[in-house]
Enzyme design. Structure first.
Site, short mmCIF file in Angstrom:
data_model
loop_
_atom_site.label_atom_id
_atom_site.label_comp_id
_atom_site.label_asym_id
_atom_site.label_seq_id
_atom_site.Cartn_x
_atom_site.Cartn_y
_atom_site.Cartn_z
N LYS A 79 1.03 -1.23 -0.10
CA LYS A 79 -0.13 0.10 -0.11
C LYS A 79 0.79 1.25 0.05
O LYS A 79 2.01 1.18 0.67
CB LYS A 79 -1.09 -0.08 1.25
N SER A 154 -9.75 1.28 2.95
CA SER A 154 -8.85 2.25 2.09
C SER A 154 -7.65 1.54 1.58
O SER A 154 -7.36 1.85 0.45
CB SER A 154 -8.23 3.30 3.12
N SER A 178 -9.57 -1.09 7.50
CA SER A 178 -9.26 -0.91 6.09
C SER A 178 -8.57 -2.21 5.50
O SER A 178 -8.22 -2.19 4.03
CB SER A 178 -8.38 0.00 5.88
N1 GLN Z 1 -13.05 3.26 6.90
C1 GLN Z 1 -12.37 3.76 7.88
C2 GLN Z 1 -11.83 5.37 7.89
O1 GLN Z 1 -12.29 5.91 6.79
C3 GLN Z 1 -11.21 2.99 8.32
C4 GLN Z 1 -9.82 3.19 7.40
C5 GLN Z 1 -8.87 2.24 7.84
O2 GLN Z 1 -8.96 1.39 8.35
N2 GLN Z 1 -7.62 3.21 7.27
O3 GLN Z 1 -11.31 5.89 8.80
#
Ligand code: GLN
Length: 492
Positions: A79, A154, A178
């Site tokens: 990532k 994400s 995420s």
């Molecule tokens: N969807 C969550 C957010 O937008 C989790 C993001 C993540 O785990 N990086 O904060």
């Protein structure tokens, strides 16, 4: 289990038997990455030169006395918020579009030492903020199961590269789900370790008390193998704990699920849970019963506050962490500023996207002197209660089973105008980050429209080995063999 030809196990075996070479495996991964990227937009950078150089180095005979390496020749995608020396680390943001970190994250050092080959950096929501990958400054990633749909976020780029069989494993990061959420929407395995299990050195910070580097794999065994390599104390990250790291992969075959107690918090199976997801997860619970596990009811009375608590704590921490992007130290700087404060303002205005700005505003608001007690302090108190709920529930069972996401993959654009609806897709996942416990998402079926569905197991602090063992027992009994239509046709 997914097509065994794409697992670490089978790659390593074929390399060891001389049926293929590290270079051929690397070339195949790079070719697939390049071929599919127009469709998926999963990679922001594909490093053909670096990966082939590395493959050739690994093909050279080892020196006598070299320790055997666990991941020799395994192609891996990373990532774009994890630092790899020489490659970009844009974090899906314009503000870091041209940033090339001068060092490797600890997880990258460990993977390289184990012989892995990094083939590129994957697309993600900007600074890991999102649940659909539509917040990337470089366009959304598409789900290999249906390119009109989101892969989740994400870490959607990493999830898509594994689901599309470009690489057997990939690194993502979790702050609130995420990795488990996109794993579920893409039909693969995703594991989030205990907070403090894996070093955050070289992971660009979002919510420092929640962030963990996390792993995608086609199989439980592969995810376990990679976590085993990257886990453990790191002097560069004082929040890593000095807890021994078991040989996760070696422990998979012991005991299975017989005699295990699996807790099910029925109250969470209510409103907003898609019927097909419910049915599929119920079938997984029955599968565990058939495997000899005992199913027990557990309660998590404060879980209903988790989204509110998460979006206060994560935004508060993000607003502090993102203060460093000011046009002075890293990345983009505006060209049109007459004063220093104008330079800060314009740089941040030009560099950050809408969701990041929204989070910075929310975060500074909940930390502001007039509202700190009402929001931030209260959220921290409820966070403690959520953690206690899990400790109490996990005293009665070995793991807690829930859906990973309330619905299968949604359409691109479906939730972009409604941030609250988007935040709700984290309902099952963000609790584990708040409590600091580990979780693993496992694919368990397809919807009537052919989209993957998953469940997750949540376990005790440092209890990843139990989660791997239970997930592996399920995977062996109920192998998930479907492949995304996009690649099923090109491979047959
Ligand atoms: N969807 C969550 C957010 O937008 C989790 C993001 C993540 O785990 N990086 O904060």
């Amino acid at each position: 289990m997914n097509n065994p030809d794409h697992t670490i196990e089978s790659l390593s075996l074929r390399i060891a038997r001389g049926e293929t070479t590290v270079r051929a495996v690397t070339d195949a991964a790079l070719d697939a990455a390049e071929k599919l990227n127009d469709t998926l937009n999963a990679f922001l950078q594909i490093d053909r030169a670096g990966a082939t150089r590395r493959a050739d180095e690994l093909s050279a005979p080892q020196s006598v006395g070299d320790a055997p390496r666990a991941l020799v020749g395994v192609p891996i995608a990373v990532k774009d918020n994890i630092c790899v020396r020489g490659l970009q680390a844009s974090c899906g943001s314009r503000i870091l579009a041209n940033y090339h970190p001068p060092y490797d994250a600890t997880v990258i050092e460990r993977l390289s030492a184990a012989g892995a080959v990094i083939i590129g950096k994957t697309n993600c929501d900007e600074f890991a903020m999102g649940s659909s990958n539509e917040n990337s400054a470089f366009g959304p990633v598409r789900n290999p199961w249906d390119t009109a749909r989101v892969p989740g976020g994400s870490s959607g780029g990493s999830a898509a590269t594994v689901a599309a069989r470009i690489v057997p494993v990939a690194l993502g990061s979790e702050t609130g789900g995420s990795v488990r959420q996109p794993a579920s929407l893409c039909g693969i395995v995703g594991v989030k370790p205990t907070y403090g299990r894996v070093s955050r050195y070289g992971l660009v910070a979002f919510g420092s008390s929640l962030d963990q580097v996390s792993v995608f794999g086609l199989t439980v065994r592969d995810a376990a193998a990679v976590l085993g390599v990257i886990a453990g104390r790191d002097p560069h990250d004082a929040t890593t704990a000095d807890v021994p790291v078991p040989d996760y992969a070696a422990e998979l075959d012991t005991e299975g699920a017989r005699g295990a107690r699996i807790g099910v918090p029925r109250a969470l199976f209510g409103d907003g849970l898609d019927d097909e997801v419910r049915r599929s997860v119920e079938q997984s619970i029955e599968a565990y019963r058939d495997l000899g596990a005992e199913i027990v009811d557990v309660e998590l009375p404060h879980a209903k506050y988790s989204i509110a608590v998460y979006y206060i704590i994560a935004t508060a921490e993000a607003s502090a962490n993102l203060a460093r992007f000011d046009g002075v130290r890293y990345g983009h700087r505006t060209e049109e500023a007459r004063t220093l404060s104008e330079m800060y303002r314009r740089t941040r205005d030009e560099g950050f996207g809408a969701e990041v700005k929204r989070r910075i505003m929310l975060g500074t608001y909940v930390l502001s002197s007039g509202y700190y007690d009402a929001y931030y302090r209260k959220a921290q108190q409820v966070r403690t209660l959520i953690k206690k709920d899990f400790l109490d529930a996990l005293a009665q069972c070995d793991a807690i089973l829930t859906p990973t996401t309330p619905t299968p993959a949604f359409l691109l654009g479906e939730k972009t105008d409604d941030p609250l609806a988007m935040y709700l897709s984290d309902i099952y996942t963000c609790t584990a980050n708040l409590a600091g416990i580990p979780g693993i998402a496992v694919p368990c079926g397809l919807s009537s429209t052919g989209l993957p569905i998953g469940f997750q197991l949540l376990g005790r602090h440092w209890g990843e080995a139990t989660l791997f063992r239970l997930a592996h027992a399920y995977e062996r009994a109920q192998p998930f063999t479907a492949r995304p239509p996009l690649i099923a046709t090109s491979e047959d």
